[in-house]
Design an enzyme around this catalytic site. Structure first.
Site, PDB file in Angstrom:
ATOM      1  N   LYS B  73       0.948  -1.123  -0.058  1.00 20.43           N
ATOM      2  CA  LYS B  73      -0.380   0.335   0.020  1.00 20.43           C
ATOM      3  C   LYS B  73       0.709   1.328  -0.163  1.00 20.43           C
ATOM      4  O   LYS B  73       2.080   0.860   1.274  1.00 20.43           O
ATOM      5  CB  LYS B  73      -1.137  -0.088   1.243  1.00 20.43           C
ATOM      6  CG  LYS B  73      -2.193   0.850   1.333  1.00 20.43           C
ATOM      7  CD  LYS B  73      -2.457   0.921   3.189  1.00 20.43           C
ATOM      8  CE  LYS B  73      -3.918   1.994   2.780  1.00 20.43           C
ATOM      9  NZ  LYS B  73      -4.693   1.710   4.172  1.00 20.43           N
ATOM     10  N   SER B 148      -9.763   1.504   3.000  1.00 23.88           N
ATOM     11  CA  SER B 148      -9.070   2.663   2.074  1.00 23.88           C
ATOM     12  C   SER B 148      -7.509   1.433   1.386  1.00 23.88           C
ATOM     13  O   SER B 148      -6.755   2.351   0.662  1.00 23.88           O
ATOM     14  CB  SER B 148      -7.907   3.429   2.827  1.00 23.88           C
ATOM     15  OG  SER B 148      -7.262   2.981   4.055  1.00 23.88           O
ATOM     16  N   SER B 172      -9.798  -0.236   7.567  1.00 27.20           N
ATOM     17  CA  SER B 172      -9.151  -0.504   5.745  1.00 27.20           C
ATOM     18  C   SER B 172      -8.737  -1.660   5.155  1.00 27.20           C
ATOM     19  O   SER B 172      -7.762  -1.660   4.399  1.00 27.20           O
ATOM     20  CB  SER B 172      -8.293   0.807   5.786  1.00 27.20           C
ATOM     21  OG  SER B 172      -8.955   2.270   5.686  1.00 27.20           O
TER      22      SER B 172
END
Lengths: 109, 462
Positions: B73, B148, B172
């Site tokens: 990420k 996210s 997330s």
């Protein structure tokens, strides 16, 4: 959606009429006039939704700042050579440098 | 076989590499081909590591993750590899050091393929607030991947990597894992170091793996867990991989308040079916009552915005990045609301009140865990929503994450595993354990995946 509580406190209205501008200023954020009016409405809605927690009586409850209960975590005050950036590395992402220093905006005119 | 190497999970890929069936270069190449074919349609990767193939050639396959291709990420610092947190503020930022998670992955021999898309600054649950365009759901590109960590979840489900790393502040990892039909694990707060992760809400931020199976998630967690001198909030104690199956009989509680009134009956049915599977596996299952998760929405919104306003104050465009005029709308909204809830005159009313209700949520879980070992429920109120759903919804994330916020606020551990489909889109079952309860959470997830094959379903990409 949670059932929203009609807030008896004037805070929601205060923010709405208040100062989205003032808060933006505190947060050092430039806002367009469109954002200003859009955010006023949205902030009022958000504050109304979160005011649900005021239904709970917390007069006897302590605050939780840290969830795993750690206190006074210390480490030896020793340098770790593997984690030190050279001056060149530290400056490598800066848009403006001068004589090996970061250039910052002037504070005094 | 060799054309489908990108389908393999970590266990199978490692076995293949060590058994000499294929090389790390072939495995990496297979994933890169998949990225080349499908990234333009899914937008999971923002930046690729140009040296991945060379690194594969030098991989030591005897290391725990030797030669295994994976994605990170874009809020984890990667030395020399652009890291943006999906915000234009960091459009040109090249980190000078690795986050602890990345350092550990490199030491374990993993090959970093690239950095994945996310909600800008991890502010959201859709990946729609990325300044680089949304990631789309591999099951149906008209739908969102969640967020996210949406880029990481989509990359794993589209077989662009063997596994991925994400971070969770409240949902997330688990929510995008649920929406994309993969396994997503959130460790106890402090189990995995936050050092070098671009900070969002520091009192709940938790890095963790997004994987094809629960076994893989356990493998990654055991490699990343541990105290880090660079993160004072990491917790002591070692994480042992998995509890033995023949250990004590686990008691599972179905959280009835998490079967929300607005939830589709099909979702509730899948959760009840999953509970039935656990019962057949020899666990005891009972309904339990937890505090209304709507209270957590209020607490999370206040605590998260407050911490965001403080954490994002550092971005001034002087030492790195661009100036504050480059913040997107969502970041501005969150910074400002947090500035307000922390400001003089409102601090007690909002921030202090939220921290007190946080204590009540923790006490409520403590009570539940005296009654049962683990709590289960749906990860998300429904399947992946359509593209555009988050627009002009300032509380979108909070409402989609309503079922994962309480456990995050309390610092608990949890996992989301696929448990069926509704409208052709995956649904996630979450299994929540107390702080330090990783072993039981993994044991249940593993046993569940030995009895069902939802986690093996794979979309046909066009």
């Amino acid at each position: 959606m949670p059932k929203t509580v009609k807030s008896s406190s004037p805070e929601c209205d205060k923010l709405e009429s208040m100062d989205v501008k003032h808060v933006a200023n505190l947060a050092n954020l430039p806002l367009s006039p469109e954002e200003e009016s859009k955010f006023s409405v949205q902030f009022a809605q958000t504050l109304e939704t979160i005011s649900l927690i005021n239904r709970l009586n917390t007069s006897e409850t302590e605050s939780t700042y840290q969830v795993t209960g750690l206190v006074n975590v210390t480490r030896p005050d020793e340098l770790n050579p593997d984690k030190i950036l050279s001056q060149k590395q530290a400056l490598s992402n800066s848009p403006r440098i001068y004589n090996g220093f970061f250039v910052v905006p002037a504070v005094f005119s | 076989m060799s054309s489908d190497l990108h389908h393999l999970d970590i266990s199978a890929a490692s076995a293949g590499l060590r058994g000499g069936k294929f090389s790390s270069r072939e495995l990496v190449k297979s994933c890169l081909n998949q990225i080349q074919k499908h990234n333009s349609g899914i937008n999971a990767f923002l930046t690729l590591n140009e040296h991945a193939l060379e690194e594969a050639d030098q991989a030591d396959i005897n290391l725990p993750l030797g030669g295994i291709p994976m994605a990170i990420k874009d809020n984890f610092l990667t030395q020399g590899l652009r890291t943006t947190a999906s915000s234009k503020v960091l459009d040109n930022y090249i980190p000078q050091y690795d986050s602890t998670v990345v350092e550990k992955l490199k030491k374990a021999g993993a090959i970093i393929l690239g950095k994945t898309n996310m909600d800008a600054w991890a502010h959201g649950s859709s990946t729609e607030t990325s300044d680089y365009g949304p990631t789309l759901n591999p099951w149906n590109t008209g739908h969102l991947p969640g967020g996210s960590s949406g880029g990481s979840a989509a990359a794993v489900r589209a077989d662009m990597c063997t596994f991925a790393i994400g971070s969770e502040t409240a949902g997330s990892i688990r929510q995008p894992a649920a929406w994309c039909g993969i396994t997503g694990f959130k460790p106890t707060y402090g189990r995995i170091s936050r050092y070098g992760v671009i900070a969002m809400a520091s009192s709940t931020d938790s890095p963790g793996p997004l994987t094809k199976t629960a076994v893989d998630a356990s493998t990654i967690t055991s490699l990343l867990a541990g105290k880090d001198p660079s993160d004072a909030t990491t917790i002591p104690g070692n994480y042992q991989k998995i509890l033995p199956k023949n250990g004590k009989k686990l008691k599972i509680g179905v959280a009835v308040e998490y079967l929300l009134p607005q939830m589709k009956d099909e979702v509730k049915k899948l959760i009840r079916e999953a509970a039935g599977v656990l019962l057949r596996l020899g666990m005891s299952v009972e309904d339990i009552s937890l505090m209304d998760p709507n209270y957590s929405v209020g607490v999370y919104t206040i605590v998260q915005r407050s911490e965001v306003s403080s954490n994002l104050a550092r971005y001034d465009g002087i030492r790195y990045g661009l100036d504050r005029s480059h913040f997107g709308e969502e970041a501005k909204r969150r910074i400002m609301l947090g500035t307000y809830t922390l400001s003089s005159g409102y601090y007690d009313q909002y921030y202090q009140k939220a921290l007190k209700v946080r204590t009540m949520i923790i006490e409520d879980f403590n009570r539940a865990f005296r009654q049962v070992d683990l709590v289960i429920g749906a990860t998300s109120p429904g399947p992946a929503l359509k593209v555009g759903a988050s627009r002009n919804q300032p509380m979108f994330g909070e409402m989609e994450d309503i079922l994962v916020e309480p456990s995050s606020i309390a610092g608990l551990t949890g996992i989301s595993v696929p448990c069926g489909f509704v409208d052709g889109l995956p649904i996630g079952l979450q299994i929540i354990g107390p702080q330090g309860g990783e072993e039981s959470v993994f044991r249940v997830a593993l046993e569940y995946q030995s009895a069902v094959d939802w986690h093996l379903a794979r979309p046909s990409l066009t």
